[in-house]
Motif scaffolding. Sequence first.
Motif, PDB file in Angstrom:
ATOM      1  N   LEU A 159      43.042  14.176  61.655  1.00  0.00           N
ATOM      2  CA  LEU A 159      43.337  15.219  60.951  1.00  0.00           C
ATOM      3  C   LEU A 159      42.080  16.090  60.888  1.00  0.00           C
ATOM      4  CD1 LEU A 159      45.414  13.398  58.127  1.00  0.00           C
ATOM      5  CD2 LEU A 159      46.443  15.214  59.748  1.00  0.00           C
ATOM      6  N   ASP A 160      41.293  16.208  61.786  1.00  0.00           N
ATOM      7  CA  ASP A 160      40.002  17.025  61.855  1.00  0.00           C
ATOM      8  C   ASP A 160      40.215  18.188  61.085  1.00  0.00           C
ATOM      9  OD1 ASP A 160      38.470  14.697  63.256  1.00  0.00           O
ATOM     10  OD2 ASP A 160      40.086  15.043  64.495  1.00  0.00           O
ATOM     11  N   GLY A 161      39.201  18.476  60.310  1.00  0.00           N
ATOM     12  CA  GLY A 161      38.934  19.672  59.606  1.00  0.00           C
ATOM     13  C   GLY A 161      40.228  20.194  58.690  1.00  0.00           C
ATOM     14  N   VAL A 162      41.285  19.329  58.417  1.00  0.00           N
ATOM     15  CA  VAL A 162      42.099  19.455  57.371  1.00  0.00           C
ATOM     16  C   VAL A 162      41.827  19.416  56.159  1.00  0.00           C
ATOM     17  CG1 VAL A 162      44.418  18.966  56.569  1.00  0.00           C
ATOM     18  CG2 VAL A 162      44.085  18.757  59.111  1.00  0.00           C
ATOM     19  N   ARG A 163      41.963  20.544  55.208  1.00  0.00           N
ATOM     20  CA  ARG A 163      41.503  20.520  54.008  1.00  0.00           C
ATOM     21  C   ARG A 163      42.467  19.877  53.054  1.00  0.00           C
ATOM     22  NH1 ARG A 163      39.661  25.246  56.410  1.00  0.00           N
ATOM     23  NH2 ARG A 163      41.539  26.388  55.590  1.00  0.00           N
ATOM     24  N   VAL A 164      42.104  19.152  52.195  1.00  0.00           N
ATOM     25  CA  VAL A 164      43.033  18.474  51.116  1.00  0.00           C
ATOM     26  C   VAL A 164      42.537  18.531  49.606  1.00  0.00           C
ATOM     27  CG1 VAL A 164      44.732  16.528  50.871  1.00  0.00           C
ATOM     28  CG2 VAL A 164      44.095  17.167  53.129  1.00  0.00           C
ATOM     29  N   ALA A 176      45.297   7.642  45.126  1.00  0.00           N
ATOM     30  CA  ALA A 176      44.091   8.561  45.477  1.00  0.00           C
ATOM     31  C   ALA A 176      43.001   7.911  46.330  1.00  0.00           C
ATOM     32  CB  ALA A 176      43.571   9.104  44.158  1.00  0.00           C
ATOM     33  N   ARG A 177      42.565   6.793  45.936  1.00  0.00           N
ATOM     34  CA  ARG A 177      41.512   5.990  46.718  1.00  0.00           C
ATOM     35  C   ARG A 177      42.133   5.750  48.150  1.00  0.00           C
ATOM     36  NH1 ARG A 177      41.323   4.916  41.662  1.00  0.00           N
ATOM     37  NH2 ARG A 177      39.419   4.130  40.537  1.00  0.00           N
ATOM     38  N   SER A 178      43.277   5.064  48.262  1.00  0.00           N
ATOM     39  CA  SER A 178      43.582   4.971  49.830  1.00  0.00           C
ATOM     40  C   SER A 178      43.718   5.905  50.495  1.00  0.00           C
ATOM     41  CB  SER A 178      44.970   4.307  49.683  1.00  0.00           C
ATOM     42  OG  SER A 178      44.999   2.729  49.445  1.00  0.00           O
ATOM     43  N   ASN A 179      44.063   7.136  49.826  1.00  0.00           N
ATOM     44  CA  ASN A 179      44.171   8.485  50.777  1.00  0.00           C
ATOM     45  C   ASN A 179      42.981   9.063  50.904  1.00  0.00           C
ATOM     46  OD1 ASN A 179      46.540   9.962  51.526  1.00  0.00           O
ATOM     47  ND2 ASN A 179      47.258   9.501  49.324  1.00  0.00           N
ATOM     48  N   LEU A 180      41.911   8.871  50.035  1.00  0.00           N
ATOM     49  CA  LEU A 180      40.731   9.649  50.166  1.00  0.00           C
ATOM     50  C   LEU A 180      39.763   8.491  51.646  1.00  0.00           C
ATOM     51  CD1 LEU A 180      37.957  11.039  49.438  1.00  0.00           C
ATOM     52  CD2 LEU A 180      37.543   9.091  47.969  1.00  0.00           C
ATOM     53  N   TRP A 181      39.965   7.334  51.443  1.00  0.00           N
ATOM     54  CA  TRP A 181      39.394   6.525  52.629  1.00  0.00           C
ATOM     55  C   TRP A 181      39.924   7.020  53.861  1.00  0.00           C
ATOM     56  CZ3 TRP A 181      35.513   5.892  49.634  1.00  0.00           C
ATOM     57  CH2 TRP A 181      35.631   5.278  48.572  1.00  0.00           C
ATOM     58  N   LEU A 182      41.456   7.158  53.864  1.00  0.00           N
ATOM     59  CA  LEU A 182      42.084   7.263  55.273  1.00  0.00           C
ATOM     60  C   LEU A 182      41.777   8.694  55.817  1.00  0.00           C
ATOM     61  CD1 LEU A 182      43.635   6.219  57.252  1.00  0.00           C
ATOM     62  CD2 LEU A 182      45.947   6.975  56.225  1.00  0.00           C
ATOM     63  N   LEU A 183      42.046   9.624  54.671  1.00  0.00           N
ATOM     64  CA  LEU A 183      41.972  10.980  55.266  1.00  0.00           C
ATOM     65  C   LEU A 183      40.471  11.283  55.832  1.00  0.00           C
ATOM     66  CD1 LEU A 183      43.974  13.001  52.214  1.00  0.00           C
ATOM     67  CD2 LEU A 183      44.596  12.732  54.719  1.00  0.00           C
ATOM     68  N   THR A 184      39.595  10.852  55.111  1.00  0.00           N
ATOM     69  CA  THR A 184      38.069  11.017  55.564  1.00  0.00           C
ATOM     70  C   THR A 184      37.991  10.281  56.998  1.00  0.00           C
ATOM     71  OG1 THR A 184      37.463   9.360  53.939  1.00  0.00           O
ATOM     72  CG2 THR A 184      37.104  11.585  53.455  1.00  0.00           C
ATOM     73  N   THR A 185      38.426   9.257  57.119  1.00  0.00           N
ATOM     74  CA  THR A 185      38.470   8.333  58.150  1.00  0.00           C
ATOM     75  C   THR A 185      38.982   9.347  59.363  1.00  0.00           C
ATOM     76  OG1 THR A 185      38.392   6.366  57.240  1.00  0.00           O
ATOM     77  CG2 THR A 185      38.919   6.532  59.800  1.00  0.00           C
ATOM     78  N   LEU A 186      40.060  10.062  58.986  1.00  0.00           N
ATOM     79  CA  LEU A 186      40.790  10.838  60.138  1.00  0.00           C
ATOM     80  C   LEU A 186      40.268  12.162  60.242  1.00  0.00           C
ATOM     81  CD1 LEU A 186      44.257   9.921  59.239  1.00  0.00           C
ATOM     82  CD2 LEU A 186      43.267   9.058  61.310  1.00  0.00           C
ATOM     83  N   GLY A 187      39.198  12.511  59.523  1.00  0.00           N
ATOM     84  CA  GLY A 187      38.309  13.525  59.771  1.00  0.00           C
ATOM     85  C   GLY A 187      38.660  14.865  58.590  1.00  0.00           C
ATOM     86  N   ALA A 188      39.436  14.495  57.685  1.00  0.00           N
ATOM     87  CA  ALA A 188      40.023  15.677  57.009  1.00  0.00           C
ATOM     88  C   ALA A 188      38.694  15.722  55.730  1.00  0.00           C
ATOM     89  CB  ALA A 188      41.251  15.208  56.183  1.00  0.00           C
ATOM     90  N   GLU A 189      38.842  16.800  55.242  1.00  0.00           N
ATOM     91  CA  GLU A 189      37.945  17.135  54.053  1.00  0.00           C
ATOM     92  C   GLU A 189      38.566  17.066  52.738  1.00  0.00           C
ATOM     93  OE1 GLU A 189      36.486  20.833  55.085  1.00  0.00           O
ATOM     94  OE2 GLU A 189      36.047  20.256  57.097  1.00  0.00           O
TER      95      GLU A 189
END
Lengths: 315, 171
Positions: A159-164, A176-189
Amino acid sequence: MRHLLSTKDLSRDEAVHVLDVTEDMAATQLREVKKLPTLRGKTVVNLFFEDSTRTRISFEAAAKRLSADVISFAAKGSSVSKGESLQDTAQTLEAIGADVIVLRHPASGAPAVLAESGWIAASVLNAGDGTHEHPTQALLDAFTLRRRIHGDGSRGRGLDGVRVLVVGDILHSRVARSNLWLLTTLGAEVTLVGPPTLMPFGIGDWPATVSYDLDAAIAEVRPDAIMMLRVQRERMSDAFFPSAREYSTLWGLSATRFAALPETCVVMHPGPMNRGFEIASVAADSPRSTVLEQVTAGVSTRMAALYLTATGAGA
Amino acid sequence: MLHRADVTRALTRIAHEILESARGPENLVLLGIPTRGVELANRLAALIGEFSDADIPVGSLDVTLYRDDLDRQPTRGPAPTLIPSGGIDGATVVLVDDVLYSGRTIRAALDAIADVGRPAAVRLAVLVDRGHRELPIRPDFVGKNLPSSSSERVNVRLDGNDGVEEVTIEG
């Protein structure tokens, strides 16, 4: 993968792999015959020490679609209320023949204890532990978002560069915690938005921007997705914010705020929703809302998690 | 053991045999088993199409979730299953794989097919039959019979997957 305990310890490759297997599982759910023989002869136990209807039936549906036998164990009214320890309960379940234990527990870290203690040989899936993590929820959210953004070309991508924007009670939210770790691992901001009283201590070290002003965050970030968290009713009387109405006015996704979002921004909510409180019906029911897609994705995600943990040499 | 020209010749012959046994291209559907079976199915469909002037529906059928050895191997990710839009009900489905060995993959494929539809008949085409069957399964179309010891490895490499075209035996 032996266990699924958190999204924090997933590498990018592992996370993308789980999402890709979820794609395959989702494809099988479009067929006339939705049941697969994959986990025939295996037993999945849903061990829930906290009330949850959605997560439990989602796991149950997933296990049944893979032909596993499912035993659902609600700790209320069981031997647990008579004082049985987690160790004894888990060992009893394994003696019955459990191959996978899906655990929801009010104590953060309970699934990790069960997985690493050596009490049992079964795989452990974390279905939500205290304020720690809820990994399958984050995986299904990432899957839904990846599908919305990349469509049929989702496979293999992050999810590179995707803004959430993640909005609400960050302090108590394992989602929120699980999402934060996963989203940043996948490249989201990720930008976390909520009242200062509902931000955890030490949030400065998290890989996210923090904002207390939802309107400003929407205007500055121009998000691709906004994730509304449920405000748990019991928090409303705990003086984290002056009144429910004030919370709703400042941090709810009202019709006006929904109109201010970029036109491509998807609206996500893990459910159950408090309509008119943290999310207005016009947002929840719009075509940009993914609420029901998230529920459908939940079954495919949990099928993938069960498949990846319950099969393989040594499983 | 097989070079580029041998592979091409074998596929050309199998394409003719499939056409002949099906008495024409109508009702044929080719399903390849990932990964190399899909490449072979695409090539066979193109050849059959060329010989019969018809468009042959071709797809892929992943059998991972139907295997009976999931607990004996490291976990692997499934590959996509793509069924042609016309479906397979009433069709003559030709399963295509690169190597036929124990027969367990084909057993799984037959289960997978049953969940997708009800074909009129299912046939099996393989590039290499190396023997050592563990189930009562027999191919209808074979590129090459390659008697091998079970300690050996048969490698099929194809242009579309590996950039070379050959069948080799190792070990």
